[in-house]
Design an enzyme around this catalytic site. Structure first.
Site, mmCIF file in Angstrom:
data_model
loop_
_atom_site.group_PDB
_atom_site.id
_atom_site.type_symbol
_atom_site.label_atom_id
_atom_site.label_comp_id
_atom_site.label_asym_id
_atom_site.label_seq_id
_atom_site.Cartn_x
_atom_site.Cartn_y
_atom_site.Cartn_z
ATOM 1 C CG ASP A 198 -0.321 -0.140 2.517
ATOM 2 O OD1 ASP A 198 0.647 -0.912 2.594
ATOM 3 O OD2 ASP A 198 -0.729 0.541 3.486
ATOM 4 C CG ASP A 234 -0.522 5.309 3.239
ATOM 5 O OD1 ASP A 234 -1.505 4.873 2.606
ATOM 6 O OD2 ASP A 234 -0.096 4.791 4.283
ATOM 7 C CG ASP A 250 3.938 4.968 13.954
ATOM 8 O OD1 ASP A 250 4.601 5.400 12.988
ATOM 9 O OD2 ASP A 250 3.266 3.917 13.884
HETATM 10 P P1 ATP Z 1 2.608 -1.535 7.049
HETATM 11 O O1 ATP Z 1 3.812 -2.139 6.503
HETATM 12 O O2 ATP Z 1 1.914 -2.428 7.990
HETATM 13 O O3 ATP Z 1 1.660 -0.924 6.057
HETATM 14 P P2 ATP Z 1 2.862 1.166 7.884
HETATM 15 O O4 ATP Z 1 3.881 1.844 8.742
HETATM 16 O O5 ATP Z 1 2.758 1.595 6.472
HETATM 17 O O6 ATP Z 1 3.164 -0.365 7.992
HETATM 18 P P3 ATP Z 1 0.145 1.931 8.061
HETATM 19 O O7 ATP Z 1 -0.899 1.503 9.035
HETATM 20 O O8 ATP Z 1 -0.031 1.641 6.621
HETATM 21 O O9 ATP Z 1 1.486 1.286 8.585
HETATM 22 O O10 ATP Z 1 0.370 3.485 8.300
HETATM 23 C C1 ATP Z 1 1.000 4.333 7.365
HETATM 24 C C2 ATP Z 1 1.766 5.418 8.086
HETATM 25 O O11 ATP Z 1 0.891 6.208 8.891
HETATM 26 C C3 ATP Z 1 2.824 4.908 9.061
HETATM 27 O O12 ATP Z 1 4.028 4.597 8.409
HETATM 28 C C4 ATP Z 1 2.960 6.081 9.998
HETATM 29 O O13 ATP Z 1 3.736 7.104 9.441
HETATM 30 C C5 ATP Z 1 1.544 6.577 10.097
HETATM 31 N N1 ATP Z 1 0.828 5.935 11.200
HETATM 32 C C6 ATP Z 1 0.080 4.798 11.152
HETATM 33 N N2 ATP Z 1 -0.444 4.495 12.334
HETATM 34 C C7 ATP Z 1 -0.027 5.462 13.173
HETATM 35 C C8 ATP Z 1 -0.242 5.728 14.550
HETATM 36 N N3 ATP Z 1 -0.989 4.904 15.278
HETATM 37 N N4 ATP Z 1 0.346 6.818 15.080
HETATM 38 C C9 ATP Z 1 1.087 7.661 14.329
HETATM 39 N N5 ATP Z 1 1.331 7.457 13.034
HETATM 40 C C10 ATP Z 1 0.783 6.380 12.452
HETATM 41 MG MG MG Z 2 1.306 0.942 5.080
#
Ligand code: ATP
Ligand code: MG
Length: 476
Positions: free
Chosen positions: A88, A90, A167
């Site tokens: 994914d 973002d 985070d």
């Molecule tokens: P994954 O590999 O599981 O997708 P990810 O870090 O991309 O890991 P996502 O849930 O897709 O996780 O979140 C995208 C981004 O949004 C994170 O990388 C982080 O920057 C931010 N984020 C997500 N959840 C939180 C949170 N609970 N608090 C602060 N920032 C967050």
């Molecule tokens: Mg992600």
């Protein structure tokens, strides 16, 4: 990150607007996060547009062409720098959701308090979020607790603020498609290099704001094979109970990310090691604490098989996984009640209902999955009833395949259980008549007593299974 992925970091010490601004925006982060922007130019990192989805690139280019700043951000940038292939993507931008919507026909706005734009290309969704501010300057008055998080209504911010509210430092890097550089505001590149997860700002404050960050630390450490900074681990014991205030639906989503995305076994071990398991799967933690080696083996093999299926691109179902995690408690409760003289079938059914109800207070497992879990469990005692009619009835049960896969995981419970699994394995390969001839019309004691004729009788001829496997098991 492999050393050399970021060969050298050209540091661009561009201060934020003013020190005063920074302090005002995030007093906690001030102490830990460094308000220093590092720009890593294209020739010094390995992110290639080849590995970015076409949809994400289209969104980035369109926003740029319309005069907005837009960056790939978060896990996708982190994973690309590590040489991975993110699923994914973002995007963070200074365009507001309404402005994004005007640019894309295939766009819908979601979110109640903090609005986001989803730009849809076929089955791919690019999440476009407007830079988010910390909102500190507005005091606590507009804060709300939603799903266990402290959130504020739409507060747009600068890219610097957006970075600080993320985070982990490795999750706060921005890829700029206009010059192919990576922007790192909080030292994420260094952490990638050190393979460490560090929170941005004070860990206690950040976990209090959103307790799910504790689970994210464990999950990402497992996924990336990173360690968690000791300061990020220290508050787990004290703040773990805050997870009970998180919306169970959110914890269900988080559980799927932990266990069904290819690194379930590592996530499980990490949760246990960090002492977080008991806060989201209390029954599992209790059963394991009773020192049950067979249960540990069942869980670890269940997760291992699920990880293997994910890596082979096969389907997996949450029902099987949750059946595995909660089995110990269901089995022990059912045994307790049966030894107290209660009816066996009723004991199993009640144990299942009881354990599911308790678990769903933490993790909202949707009903369609709990029904399957209860079927998988309730079929277990039926594998021991080796009697002609019952065997054939079980073989044609819609949940036979999943329940049988589950039985195989129970091999570590006892040698007899291992043999029972083998018996059913052979039984499925036998022609109907051969199997029927080998089976007693009435129950003949234990299953193992009758296993022998099937194995030593007419050599089991391989033939197509009589019926298609029912349901996906997640474990074969
Ligand atoms: P994954 O590999 O599981 O997708 P990810 O870090 O991309 O890991 P996502 O849930 O897709 O996780 O979140 C995208 C981004 O949004 C994170 O990388 C982080 O920057 C931010 N984020 C997500 N959840 C939180 C949170 N609970 N608090 C602060 N920032 C967050
Ligand atoms: Mg992600």
């Amino acid at each position: 990150m492999e050393p050399g992925h970021v060969r050298s970091i050209r540091t661009c010490h561009r201060k934020l607007d003013t020190r005063k601004d920074f302090d005002r925006l995030n007093p906690k982060a001030r102490n830990d996060a460094k308000p220093v922007l590092r720009i890593i130019p294209r020739e010094q990192h390995t992110i290639s547009r080849k590995n970015i989805s076409k949809a994400a690139l289209r969104v980035l280019y369109r926003l740029n062409e319309a005069g907005y700043n837009a960056y790939l951000v978060g896990g996708a940038v982190r994973d690309l720098l590590l040489g991975g292939h993110p699923k994914d993507f973002d995007v963070a931008t200074n365009a507001t959701p309404d402005e994004v919507k005007k640019l894309f026909r295939n766009c819908r706005l979601i979110g109640r308090r903090f609005r986001l734009a989803h730009v849809v290309y076929g089955d791919e969704i690019i999440e476009v979020a407007t830079f988010r501010g910390t909102g500190e300057e507005e005091g606590d008055g507009d804060r709300h607790v939603v799903d266990g998080r402290i959130v504020r209504d739409n507060v747009w911010g600068t890219i610097e603020e957006d970075a600080l509210r993320r985070d982990f430092r490795v999750n706060a890097m921005y890829y700029d498609v206009s010059d192919f550089s990576v922007r790192d505001y909080v030292g994420g590149v260094q952490d990638l290099h050190d393979r460490v997860l560090r929170l941005i700002g004070d860990p206690v404050t950040r976990y209090r704001e959103d307790p799910v960050r504790m689970l994210r630390a464990a999950r990402l450490a497992a996924k990336l094979d990173f360690r968690i900074d000791p300061a990020g681990v220290a508050p787990f014991a004290e703040l773990g109970p805050l997870l009970s205030g998180v919306a169970p639906a959110r914890l269900f989503d988080e559980s799927l990310k932990m266990f069904l995305t290819g690194h379930g076994l590592k996530s499980f071990r990490m949760l246990e090691q960090c002492g977080l398991l008991k806060f989201i799967f209390p029954a599992t933690a209790r059963a394991l604490k009773r020192g049950d080696k067979a249960l540990r083996s069942l869980i670890e093999r269940g997760l291992e098989n699920t990880d293997a299926r994910v890596s082979e691109g096969k389907s997996v179902t949450p029902a099987f996984l949750f059946a595995v995690l909660l089995w110990g408690e269901v089995r022990d409760l059912a045994h307790t009640w049966t030894t107290q003289g209660k009816d066996a079938n009723e004991s199993w059914a009640r144990a299942a209902t009881h354990v599911v109800a308790e678990q769903c207070q933490r993790v909202a497992i949707p009903r369609r999955f709990t029904i399957t879990m209860e079927e998988i469990w309730s079929l277990q005692p039926r594998f021991e009833q080796i009697q002609r009619k019952k065997v054939f009835r079980l073989l044609t049960h819609p949940r036979f395949r999943a329940a049988f896969d589950f039985l195989l995981l129970r091999a570590a419970e006892s040698p007899a259980m291992g043999e029972l699994g083998q018996w059913w394995e052979h039984a499925q390969q036998l022609p109907h008549e051969t199997l029927a001839a080998a089976l007693p019309l009435h129950h003949a004691g234990t299953a193992i007593d009758v296993a022998e004729p099937v194995r030593s009788g007419t050599a089991p001829r391989k033939r197509k299974r009589r019926r298609k496997p029912a349901g996906k098991s997640g474990a074969t």
